[in-house]
Scaffold this motif. Structure first.
Motif, PDB file in Angstrom:
ATOM      1  N   HIS A   9      12.248  18.949  44.977  1.00 44.53           N
ATOM      2  CA  HIS A   9      12.876  18.066  44.100  1.00 44.53           C
ATOM      3  C   HIS A   9      14.292  17.596  44.857  1.00 44.53           C
ATOM      4  N   GLN A  13      20.780  19.071  40.501  1.00 45.05           N
ATOM      5  CA  GLN A  13      21.088  19.178  39.058  1.00 45.05           C
ATOM      6  C   GLN A  13      19.802  18.923  38.151  1.00 45.05           C
ATOM      7  N   ALA A  18      16.641  23.605  37.747  1.00 49.47           N
ATOM      8  CA  ALA A  18      16.927  24.515  36.737  1.00 49.47           C
ATOM      9  C   ALA A  18      15.943  25.667  36.694  1.00 49.47           C
ATOM     10  N   PRO A  99       8.111  17.839  40.250  1.00 50.59           N
ATOM     11  CA  PRO A  99       7.644  16.990  39.312  1.00 50.59           C
ATOM     12  C   PRO A  99       6.487  16.105  39.571  1.00 50.59           C
ATOM     13  N   TRP A 101       4.299  13.216  40.392  1.00 50.78           N
ATOM     14  CA  TRP A 101       4.764  11.942  40.828  1.00 50.78           C
ATOM     15  C   TRP A 101       3.176  11.193  41.225  1.00 50.78           C
ATOM     16  N   ASP A 194      18.063  18.865  24.292  1.00 46.00           N
ATOM     17  CA  ASP A 194      18.517  20.203  25.393  1.00 46.00           C
ATOM     18  C   ASP A 194      17.753  21.493  24.729  1.00 46.00           C
TER      19      ASP A 194
HETATM   20  C1  LIG Z   1       7.573   8.328  42.181  1.00 45.07           C
HETATM   21  C2  LIG Z   1       7.429   8.893  40.659  1.00 45.07           C
HETATM   22  C3  LIG Z   1       6.229   8.943  40.149  1.00 45.07           C
HETATM   23  C4  LIG Z   1       5.861   9.722  38.892  1.00 45.07           C
HETATM   24  N1  LIG Z   1       4.699   9.897  38.457  1.00 45.07           N
HETATM   25  C5  LIG Z   1       4.705  10.419  37.380  1.00 45.07           C
HETATM   26  C6  LIG Z   1       3.389  10.768  36.865  1.00 45.07           C
HETATM   27  O1  LIG Z   1       2.339  10.307  37.277  1.00 45.07           O
HETATM   28  N2  LIG Z   1       3.363  11.205  35.590  1.00 45.07           N
HETATM   29  C7  LIG Z   1       4.337  11.593  34.692  1.00 45.07           C
HETATM   30  O2  LIG Z   1       4.254  12.138  33.937  1.00 45.07           O
HETATM   31  N3  LIG Z   1       5.667  11.319  35.311  1.00 45.07           N
HETATM   32  C8  LIG Z   1       5.856  10.741  36.484  1.00 45.07           C
HETATM   33  N4  LIG Z   1       7.176  10.541  37.039  1.00 45.07           N
HETATM   34  C9  LIG Z   1       8.286  11.105  36.174  1.00 45.07           C
HETATM   35  C10 LIG Z   1       8.674  12.473  36.645  1.00 45.07           C
HETATM   36  O3  LIG Z   1       7.449  13.339  36.708  1.00 45.07           O
HETATM   37  C11 LIG Z   1       9.608  13.021  35.735  1.00 45.07           C
HETATM   38  O4  LIG Z   1      10.685  12.128  35.999  1.00 45.07           O
HETATM   39  C12 LIG Z   1      10.144  14.336  36.370  1.00 45.07           C
HETATM   40  O5  LIG Z   1       9.112  15.295  36.161  1.00 45.07           O
HETATM   41  C13 LIG Z   1      11.288  15.030  35.432  1.00 45.07           C
HETATM   42  O6  LIG Z   1      11.760  16.256  35.928  1.00 45.07           O
HETATM   43  P1  LIG Z   1      13.227  16.034  36.755  1.00 45.07           P
HETATM   44  O7  LIG Z   1      13.331  17.681  37.168  1.00 45.07           O
HETATM   45  O8  LIG Z   1      13.404  15.030  37.650  1.00 45.07           O
HETATM   46  O9  LIG Z   1      14.108  15.887  35.456  1.00 45.07           O
HETATM   47  P2  LIG Z   1      15.556  15.339  35.458  1.00 45.07           P
HETATM   48  O10 LIG Z   1      15.482  14.091  35.121  1.00 45.07           O
HETATM   49  O11 LIG Z   1      16.319  16.010  36.322  1.00 45.07           O
HETATM   50  O12 LIG Z   1      16.074  16.167  33.904  1.00 45.07           O
HETATM   51  C14 LIG Z   1      15.734  15.920  32.663  1.00 45.07           C
HETATM   52  C15 LIG Z   1      16.554  16.331  31.900  1.00 45.07           C
HETATM   53  O13 LIG Z   1      16.852  17.771  31.838  1.00 45.07           O
HETATM   54  C16 LIG Z   1      18.324  18.018  32.008  1.00 45.07           C
HETATM   55  N5  LIG Z   1      18.839  19.188  32.627  1.00 45.07           N
HETATM   56  C17 LIG Z   1      18.843  19.671  33.794  1.00 45.07           C
HETATM   57  N6  LIG Z   1      19.155  21.221  33.716  1.00 45.07           N
HETATM   58  C18 LIG Z   1      18.979  21.768  32.689  1.00 45.07           C
HETATM   59  C19 LIG Z   1      19.358  22.892  31.927  1.00 45.07           C
HETATM   60  N7  LIG Z   1      19.398  23.902  32.809  1.00 45.07           N
HETATM   61  N8  LIG Z   1      18.970  22.855  30.724  1.00 45.07           N
HETATM   62  C20 LIG Z   1      18.567  21.769  30.061  1.00 45.07           C
HETATM   63  N9  LIG Z   1      18.519  20.553  30.531  1.00 45.07           N
HETATM   64  C21 LIG Z   1      18.652  20.516  31.828  1.00 45.07           C
HETATM   65  C22 LIG Z   1      18.800  16.718  32.651  1.00 45.07           C
HETATM   66  O14 LIG Z   1      20.294  16.698  32.577  1.00 45.07           O
HETATM   67  C23 LIG Z   1      18.070  15.653  32.162  1.00 45.07           C
HETATM   68  O15 LIG Z   1      18.851  15.199  31.013  1.00 45.07           O
HETATM   69  C24 LIG Z   1       7.218  10.104  38.184  1.00 45.07           C
HETATM   70  C25 LIG Z   1       8.548  10.021  38.746  1.00 45.07           C
HETATM   71  C26 LIG Z   1       8.802   9.237  40.052  1.00 45.07           C
HETATM   72  C27 LIG Z   1      10.156   9.142  40.564  1.00 45.07           C
END
Ligand SMILES: Cc1cc2nc3c(=O)[nH]c(=O)nc-3n(C[C@H](O)[C@H](O)[C@H](O)COP(=O)(O)OP(=O)(O)OC[C@H]3O[C@@H](n4cnc5c(N)ncnc54)[C@H](O)[C@@H]3O)c2cc1C
Length: 237
Positions: A9, A13, A18, A99, A101, A194
């Motif tokens: 990732h 943050q 996490a 995540p 993707w 959260d």
């Molecule tokens: C190219 C691409 C393709 C994708 N394809 C798919 C797909 O096929 N299927 C699908 O379902 N999704 C898809 N997505 C979405 C992606 O899977 C999600 O955006 C991702 O899984 C979210 O995880 P993250 O770690 O990025 O979350 P973040 O957006 O970083 O975090 C989510 C929330 O958690 C909060 N957080 C962080 N740390 C903590 C903590 N310690 N305690 C509580 N809260 C916290 C953050 O502040 C935020 O509000 C895609 C995204 C992209 C960019």
């Protein structure tokens, strides 16, 4: 246990970060040893080509598996690959943290697999599945999704998440011999509140504490197939 986490990732943050941080804390507090390959922080190069090798088998025509087989014999893998192989050798359990993707793993992690799980090192010569190189080691996918349990359920629009993860769980991890544990899935992480996210972290902690005892996914064994790799008993398909 020695636990190797491959973390894919780009944002330190993120919720994925996490989960990896919680994994490190939980496992180390329980007396396990943890190493993390944070692929973006390492600027891991996911592109496979001649740079995978310090040796050359065929200078006229690049065939990755030919070069891999040769490099495995003579110790010719590039240092960035060799160090990942050493971590795989070291571990008792491998965790892939990413995540979802495009219904799959981010390209940087796929590139890590493409380069590190080389022929002659991770498979080859009928070293696969039950007889795989990594037999005796455990592996688990820990994945975050935008979608929820309904859309990724058996009757959901996107299809069953377990079918989607089959290419990773079976095609990569089981293929190379790992006992593959059921995935840890954090659904809809950006949409839930959260409190729910903290719940995911706590649930993940429990999965980590039972890493050594959790029953692996039941895949078919090699002896269920005939010499052409077809099920001996098609009625069980
Ligand atoms: C190219 C691409 C393709 C994708 N394809 C798919 C797909 O096929 N299927 C699908 O379902 N999704 C898809 N997505 C979405 C992606 O899977 C999600 O955006 C991702 O899984 C979210 O995880 P993250 O770690 O990025 O979350 P973040 O957006 O970083 O975090 C989510 C929330 O958690 C909060 N957080 C962080 N740390 C903590 C903590 N310690 N305690 C509580 N809260 C916290 C953050 O502040 C935020 O509000 C895609 C995204 C992209 C960019």
């Amino acid at each position: 246990m020695n636990v190797f986490i491959v973390h894919a990732h780009p944002e330190p943050q993120s919720f994925n970060a996490a989960l990896t941080n919680r994994a490190r804390q939980t496992l180390e507090s329980a007396g396990h040893f943890v190493r993390v390959s944070d692929l973006y922080a390492m600027r891991f190069d996911p592109v496979s080509d001649r740079r995978n090798f310090t040796t050359v088998k065929d200078a006229d025509y690049f065939k990755q598996q030919v070069e891999e087989k040769h490099a495995a014999k003579v110790g010719g893998f590039a240092p960035d690959i060799a160090v990942e192989m050493e971590k795989l050798n070291w571990c008792d359990a491998l965790i892939l943290q990413f995540p979802l993707w495009w219904f799959s793993m981010p390209a940087i992690l796929k590139g890590w697999v493409d380069r590190v799980f080389a022929l002659g090192y991770a498979y080859g010569g009928r070293r696969w599945y039950d007889d795989g190189v990594f037999a005796g080691k455990r592996a688990m996918v820990s994945v975050t999704l935008a979608g929820d349990e309904i859309i990724y359920g058996k009757t959901g629009l996107n299809g069953d998440i377990h079918d989607i993860l089959f290419t990773i769980n079976h095609g990569i991890l089981r293929f190379t011999g790992f006992d593959v544990l059921p995935p840890f899935i954090a659904w809809a992480v950006a949409r839930v509140d959260d409190r729910a996210r903290r719940g995911y972290l706590d649930a993940y902690e429990q999965r980590l504490l039972t890493l050594a005892e959790t029953d692996p996914i039941e895949f078919r064994s090699l002896d269920e197939y005939d010499e052409s790799f077809r099920l001996k008993d098609p009625s069980t398909a």
